[in-house]
Design a protein around this motif. Structure first.
Motif, PDB file in Angstrom:
ATOM      1  N   ARG A 111     -32.774 -18.383  18.756  1.00 22.85           N
ATOM      2  CA  ARG A 111     -33.901 -17.456  18.789  1.00 22.85           C
ATOM      3  C   ARG A 111     -33.798 -16.588  17.543  1.00 22.85           C
ATOM      4  O   ARG A 111     -32.720 -16.100  17.197  1.00 22.85           O
ATOM      5  CB  ARG A 111     -33.840 -16.585  20.039  1.00 22.85           C
ATOM      6  CG  ARG A 111     -34.057 -17.349  21.323  1.00 22.85           C
ATOM      7  CD  ARG A 111     -35.476 -17.825  21.515  1.00 22.85           C
ATOM      8  NE  ARG A 111     -36.353 -16.670  21.687  1.00 22.85           N
ATOM      9  CZ  ARG A 111     -37.664 -16.690  21.513  1.00 22.85           C
ATOM     10  NH1 ARG A 111     -38.277 -17.796  21.188  1.00 22.85           N
ATOM     11  NH2 ARG A 111     -38.370 -15.600  21.681  1.00 22.85           N
ATOM     12  N   MET A 127     -35.995 -13.602  14.848  1.00 24.29           N
ATOM     13  CA  MET A 127     -37.042 -12.586  14.803  1.00 24.29           C
ATOM     14  C   MET A 127     -37.304 -12.199  13.355  1.00 24.29           C
ATOM     15  O   MET A 127     -36.363 -12.010  12.577  1.00 24.29           O
ATOM     16  CB  MET A 127     -36.627 -11.352  15.597  1.00 24.29           C
ATOM     17  CG  MET A 127     -37.673 -10.253  15.578  1.00 24.29           C
ATOM     18  SD  MET A 127     -37.319  -8.856  16.684  1.00 24.29           S
ATOM     19  CE  MET A 127     -35.744  -8.299  16.116  1.00 24.29           C
ATOM     20  N   THR A 181     -37.998  -9.614  10.630  1.00 21.15           N
ATOM     21  CA  THR A 181     -37.623  -8.193  10.597  1.00 21.15           C
ATOM     22  C   THR A 181     -38.318  -7.425   9.479  1.00 21.15           C
ATOM     23  O   THR A 181     -38.067  -6.238   9.313  1.00 21.15           O
ATOM     24  CB  THR A 181     -36.094  -8.032  10.450  1.00 21.15           C
ATOM     25  OG1 THR A 181     -35.686  -8.667   9.240  1.00 21.15           O
ATOM     26  CG2 THR A 181     -35.377  -8.633  11.644  1.00 21.15           C
ATOM     27  N   ASN A 196     -42.368  -7.301   7.283  1.00 18.34           N
ATOM     28  CA  ASN A 196     -43.734  -7.821   7.223  1.00 18.34           C
ATOM     29  C   ASN A 196     -43.836  -8.793   6.050  1.00 18.34           C
ATOM     30  O   ASN A 196     -43.684  -8.389   4.901  1.00 18.34           O
ATOM     31  CB  ASN A 196     -44.739  -6.685   7.063  1.00 18.34           C
ATOM     32  CG  ASN A 196     -44.836  -5.833   8.295  1.00 18.34           C
ATOM     33  OD1 ASN A 196     -44.575  -6.295   9.401  1.00 18.34           O
ATOM     34  ND2 ASN A 196     -45.210  -4.580   8.129  1.00 18.34           N
ATOM     35  N   ASN A 252     -43.138  -7.885  11.334  1.00 15.81           N
ATOM     36  CA  ASN A 252     -41.934  -7.364  11.964  1.00 15.81           C
ATOM     37  C   ASN A 252     -41.998  -7.520  13.480  1.00 15.81           C
ATOM     38  O   ASN A 252     -43.021  -7.250  14.098  1.00 15.81           O
ATOM     39  CB  ASN A 252     -41.779  -5.892  11.571  1.00 15.81           C
ATOM     40  CG  ASN A 252     -40.461  -5.311  12.001  1.00 15.81           C
ATOM     41  OD1 ASN A 252     -39.479  -6.017  12.173  1.00 15.81           O
ATOM     42  ND2 ASN A 252     -40.435  -4.017  12.183  1.00 15.81           N
ATOM     43  N   ARG A 253     -40.913  -8.009  14.089  1.00 11.03           N
ATOM     44  CA  ARG A 253     -40.711  -8.156  15.530  1.00 11.03           C
ATOM     45  C   ARG A 253     -41.365  -9.398  16.138  1.00 11.03           C
ATOM     46  O   ARG A 253     -41.383  -9.554  17.352  1.00 11.03           O
ATOM     47  CB  ARG A 253     -41.146  -6.900  16.279  1.00 11.03           C
ATOM     48  CG  ARG A 253     -40.330  -5.675  15.864  1.00 11.03           C
ATOM     49  CD  ARG A 253     -40.692  -4.468  16.636  1.00 11.03           C
ATOM     50  NE  ARG A 253     -40.348  -4.700  18.047  1.00 11.03           N
ATOM     51  CZ  ARG A 253     -40.429  -3.804  18.990  1.00 11.03           C
ATOM     52  NH1 ARG A 253     -40.825  -2.582  18.702  1.00 11.03           N
ATOM     53  NH2 ARG A 253     -40.123  -4.085  20.238  1.00 11.03           N
ATOM     54  N   VAL A 254     -41.875 -10.327  15.329  1.00  4.12           N
ATOM     55  CA  VAL A 254     -42.410 -11.584  15.844  1.00  4.12           C
ATOM     56  C   VAL A 254     -41.228 -12.529  16.079  1.00  4.12           C
ATOM     57  O   VAL A 254     -40.368 -12.681  15.222  1.00  4.12           O
ATOM     58  CB  VAL A 254     -43.418 -12.208  14.852  1.00  4.12           C
ATOM     59  CG1 VAL A 254     -43.807 -13.609  15.264  1.00  4.12           C
ATOM     60  CG2 VAL A 254     -44.636 -11.330  14.730  1.00  4.12           C
ATOM     61  N   CYS A 255     -41.194 -13.164  17.242  1.00  4.22           N
ATOM     62  CA  CYS A 255     -40.055 -14.017  17.610  1.00  4.22           C
ATOM     63  C   CYS A 255     -40.432 -15.485  17.673  1.00  4.22           C
ATOM     64  O   CYS A 255     -41.586 -15.838  17.891  1.00  4.22           O
ATOM     65  CB  CYS A 255     -39.505 -13.587  18.965  1.00  4.22           C
ATOM     66  SG  CYS A 255     -38.791 -11.939  18.956  1.00  4.22           S
ATOM     67  N   ASP A 308     -43.422 -17.971  19.045  1.00  2.00           N
ATOM     68  CA  ASP A 308     -43.865 -17.900  20.435  1.00  2.00           C
ATOM     69  C   ASP A 308     -45.380 -17.959  20.551  1.00  2.00           C
ATOM     70  O   ASP A 308     -45.913 -18.561  21.474  1.00  2.00           O
ATOM     71  CB  ASP A 308     -43.329 -16.623  21.094  1.00  2.00           C
ATOM     72  CG  ASP A 308     -41.808 -16.608  21.186  1.00  2.00           C
ATOM     73  OD1 ASP A 308     -41.178 -17.681  21.015  1.00  2.00           O
ATOM     74  OD2 ASP A 308     -41.248 -15.526  21.410  1.00  2.00           O
TER      75      ASP A 308
END
Length: 73
Positions: free
Chosen positions: A22, A24, A26, A28, A37-40, A61
């Motif tokens: 997994r 992420m 971190t 843009n 940022n924060r898209v997994c 995701d």
């Protein structure tokens, strides 16, 4: 390649990645394409030449994330 994380967008000199890890975003990268940022997502492919990693493929995701990047690659 710069060795300071501040010169590489926060990337470390050595990163350990495995299939199905997994991950992420971190920073843009392209907000309009959802690469923010924060898209997994999950690592679904790693292309190598010998011991050198050339490409890491990530399935995000959300199917909306990275559509432009996929079309351009």
């Amino acid at each position: 390649m710069p060795s300071k994380a501040s010169d590489t967008g926060g990337l470390r000199e050595v990163v350990v990645v495995t299939m199905w890890a997994r991950v992420m975003v971190t920073v843009n990268i392209n907000v309009s394409d959802g690469l923010a940022n924060r898209v997994c997502g999950t690592v679904v492919g790693i292309e190598t030449t010998g011991y050198q990693v050339i490409i890491i493929l990530v399935k995000f995701d959300s199917p909306r994330v990275g559509k432009d990047a996929i079309a351009q690659s």
